[in-house]
Design an enzyme around this catalytic site. Sequence first.
Site, PDB file in Angstrom:
ATOM      1  N   SER A  66      -0.162   4.384   4.680  1.00 16.80           N
ATOM      2  CA  SER A  66      -1.443   3.652   4.670  1.00 16.80           C
ATOM      3  C   SER A  66      -1.641   2.826   5.936  1.00 16.80           C
ATOM      4  O   SER A  66      -2.767   2.459   6.278  1.00 16.80           O
ATOM      5  CB  SER A  66      -1.544   2.750   3.438  1.00 16.80           C
ATOM      6  OG  SER A  66      -0.506   1.783   3.433  1.00 16.80           O
ATOM      7  N   GLY A  67      -0.547   2.511   6.624  1.00 19.92           N
ATOM      8  CA  GLY A  67      -0.645   1.746   7.869  1.00 19.92           C
ATOM      9  C   GLY A  67      -0.097   0.341   7.777  1.00 19.92           C
ATOM     10  O   GLY A  67      -0.371  -0.503   8.640  1.00 19.92           O
ATOM     11  N   LYS A  68       0.714   0.078   6.756  1.00 19.91           N
ATOM     12  CA  LYS A  68       1.269  -1.274   6.556  1.00 19.91           C
ATOM     13  C   LYS A  68       2.080  -1.745   7.750  1.00 19.91           C
ATOM     14  O   LYS A  68       1.860  -2.849   8.263  1.00 19.91           O
ATOM     15  CB  LYS A  68       2.177  -1.299   5.309  1.00 19.91           C
ATOM     16  CG  LYS A  68       1.492  -0.972   4.016  1.00 19.91           C
ATOM     17  CD  LYS A  68       2.463  -0.987   2.853  1.00 19.91           C
ATOM     18  CE  LYS A  68       3.622  -0.040   2.986  1.00 19.91           C
ATOM     19  NZ  LYS A  68       3.225   1.379   3.098  1.00 19.91           N
ATOM     20  N   GLY A 121       0.839  -1.197   0.000  1.00 23.29           N
ATOM     21  CA  GLY A 121       0.000   0.000   0.000  1.00 23.29           C
ATOM     22  C   GLY A 121       0.869   1.239   0.000  1.00 23.29           C
ATOM     23  O   GLY A 121       2.100   1.155   0.100  1.00 23.29           O
ATOM     24  N   LEU A 122       0.237   2.371  -0.111  1.00 25.80           N
ATOM     25  CA  LEU A 122       0.955   3.639  -0.156  1.00 25.80           C
ATOM     26  C   LEU A 122       1.686   3.931   1.156  1.00 25.80           C
ATOM     27  O   LEU A 122       1.337   3.384   2.200  1.00 25.80           O
ATOM     28  CB  LEU A 122      -0.026   4.783  -0.439  1.00 25.80           C
ATOM     29  CG  LEU A 122      -0.705   4.806  -1.816  1.00 25.80           C
ATOM     30  CD1 LEU A 122      -1.815   5.850  -1.825  1.00 25.80           C
ATOM     31  CD2 LEU A 122       0.320   5.075  -2.907  1.00 25.80           C
ATOM     32  N   SER A 123       2.663   4.789   1.080  1.00 25.46           N
ATOM     33  CA  SER A 123       3.327   5.270   2.288  1.00 25.46           C
ATOM     34  C   SER A 123       2.284   5.957   3.169  1.00 25.46           C
ATOM     35  O   SER A 123       1.486   6.766   2.695  1.00 25.46           O
ATOM     36  CB  SER A 123       4.431   6.278   1.915  1.00 25.46           C
ATOM     37  OG  SER A 123       5.052   6.787   3.068  1.00 25.46           O
ATOM     38  N   SER A 125       5.940  -1.743  -2.283  1.00 22.24           N
ATOM     39  CA  SER A 125       5.959  -2.677  -3.425  1.00 22.24           C
ATOM     40  C   SER A 125       4.954  -2.255  -4.492  1.00 22.24           C
ATOM     41  O   SER A 125       3.945  -2.934  -4.698  1.00 22.24           O
ATOM     42  CB  SER A 125       5.734  -4.126  -2.963  1.00 22.24           C
ATOM     43  OG  SER A 125       4.663  -4.260  -2.056  1.00 22.24           O
TER      44      SER A 125
END
EC number: 2.7.1.25
Length: 199
Positions: free
Chosen positions: A38-40, A34-36, A108
């Site tokens: 986003s909470g990954k 996910g985007l920077s 990614s």
Amino acid sequence: MGKNTNIVWHEQSLTKEERRKQNGHNSFVIWFTGLSGSGKSTLANAVASKLYHEDVRNYVLDGDNIRHGLNKDLGFSEEDRTENIRRIGEVAKLFVDSGQVVLTAFISPFKADRNLVRDLLQDKEFIEVFVKCPIDTCEERDPKGLYAKARQGIIKDFTGINSPYEEPENPELVIETNSQSIEESVEIVFQYLKQQGLI
């Protein structure tokens, strides 16, 4: 510098299945993309804690942390991003072979790179989790101040601003962190793993 052709794969005395049996659970990769902002990483670490308390051996591979060591020689060009994910895929595969669960938190951005990692692994060993969050929300969060720098032109090739993010087409899970709490998100992942018989 050419590739060394004088290397042969050495079979280990213990199999992946034996290590899984010793650990008491399956081994697989949970790939958070996910985007920077986003909470990954937050989600990956929260799931890791939940798994730990369920006696599931696991380890989190985080994008920033990996770039401090293993991938510190890589930048953020398209080629370097691809190599970054390729290396992470190979490391993740080693964790799976060791009988552990590995959780990865990497932007990614390219489908082909994520699919390359999926192809390294066997059926049910790669679980793609799309951490979906509108870019406006990610930019509001901006925990590292990266969006602001990208908008100012200080950071080049920043995903979502001047470099593309290719959303997963068929991820195993989609977590919407702008509307789902961290507790709800962890539970979605955990219930999926149980339903699939992975833990």
